[in-house]
Write a protein that holds these residues in place. Structure first.
Motif, PDB file in Angstrom:
ATOM      1  N   PHE A  46     -13.639 -38.702   9.274  1.00 31.67           N
ATOM      2  CA  PHE A  46     -13.546 -37.874  10.476  1.00 31.67           C
ATOM      3  C   PHE A  46     -14.186 -38.556  11.683  1.00 31.67           C
ATOM      4  O   PHE A  46     -13.821 -38.274  12.816  1.00 31.67           O
ATOM      5  N   GLU A  47     -15.102 -39.465  11.453  1.00 30.51           N
ATOM      6  CA  GLU A  47     -15.667 -40.245  12.564  1.00 30.51           C
ATOM      7  C   GLU A  47     -14.597 -41.152  13.170  1.00 30.51           C
ATOM      8  O   GLU A  47     -14.466 -41.250  14.394  1.00 30.51           O
ATOM      9  N   ARG A  80     -16.379 -33.036  11.430  1.00 33.01           N
ATOM     10  CA  ARG A  80     -17.191 -34.231  11.190  1.00 33.01           C
ATOM     11  C   ARG A  80     -18.663 -33.851  11.061  1.00 33.01           C
ATOM     12  O   ARG A  80     -19.363 -34.299  10.155  1.00 33.01           O
TER      13      ARG A  80
END
Length: 151
Positions: free
Chosen positions: A68-69, A30
């Protein structure tokens, strides 16, 4: 593949240490995409002539960073659940161990009965001689700080 490792069924089979390892790997990925997005966005501002004009560019890195968060949030919740479960297991083990040993040793009572209670002196407050004087110096300090903050 990394996102597939965060599916509900895959997370259920992992223990706390494996979840923490997965969490760290996802956090690194991320951070990579956030860094790529920010660098690309800052470079595109000069070429496009403004932040608003450069926003549509670099969409792929922005989308990946957002993906990805959300994956990181999912794994963080799984880590929290596993940590809570491990904490409750450890607590129940400690309680069971304490109950099996009798809970602890009671303090012996002196022969003459319970000891007399001693009175405690109140703790001294740090004063300079009076409440008004203390309040005045505190207010002066507050005024001095407000003056600095206003600069």
């Amino acid at each position: 593949m990394l996102v597939a490792e965060t599916e509900r069924d895959a997370l259920k089979g992992l223990d706390e240490d494996e979840l923490l390892d997965l969490h760290q790997r996802i956090r690194r990925v991320r951070t990579k995409y956030v860094k790529n997005y920010r660098r690309g966005a800052s470079a595109a501002v000069a070429q496009a002539g403004g932040r608003g004009k450069s926003y549509p560019r670099n969409q792929r890195d922005r989308d990946k960073a957002e993906l990805f968060e959300s994956v990181l949030a999912r794994v963080s919740r799984a880590v929290a659940t596993a940590a809570k479960r491990a904490s409750m297991d450890l607590r129940s083990e400690r309680i069971a161990a304490a109950r099996s040993t009798g809970g602890g040793v009671a303090a012996p009572v002196p022969v003459g009965g319970p000891a007399p209670q001693t009175s405690r002196r109140p703790r001294a407050t740090k004063t300079t001689g009076g409440l008004k004087k203390d309040a005045s110096s505190q207010a002066a300090g507050a005024r001095r700080q407000a003056k600095r903050d206003a600069r």
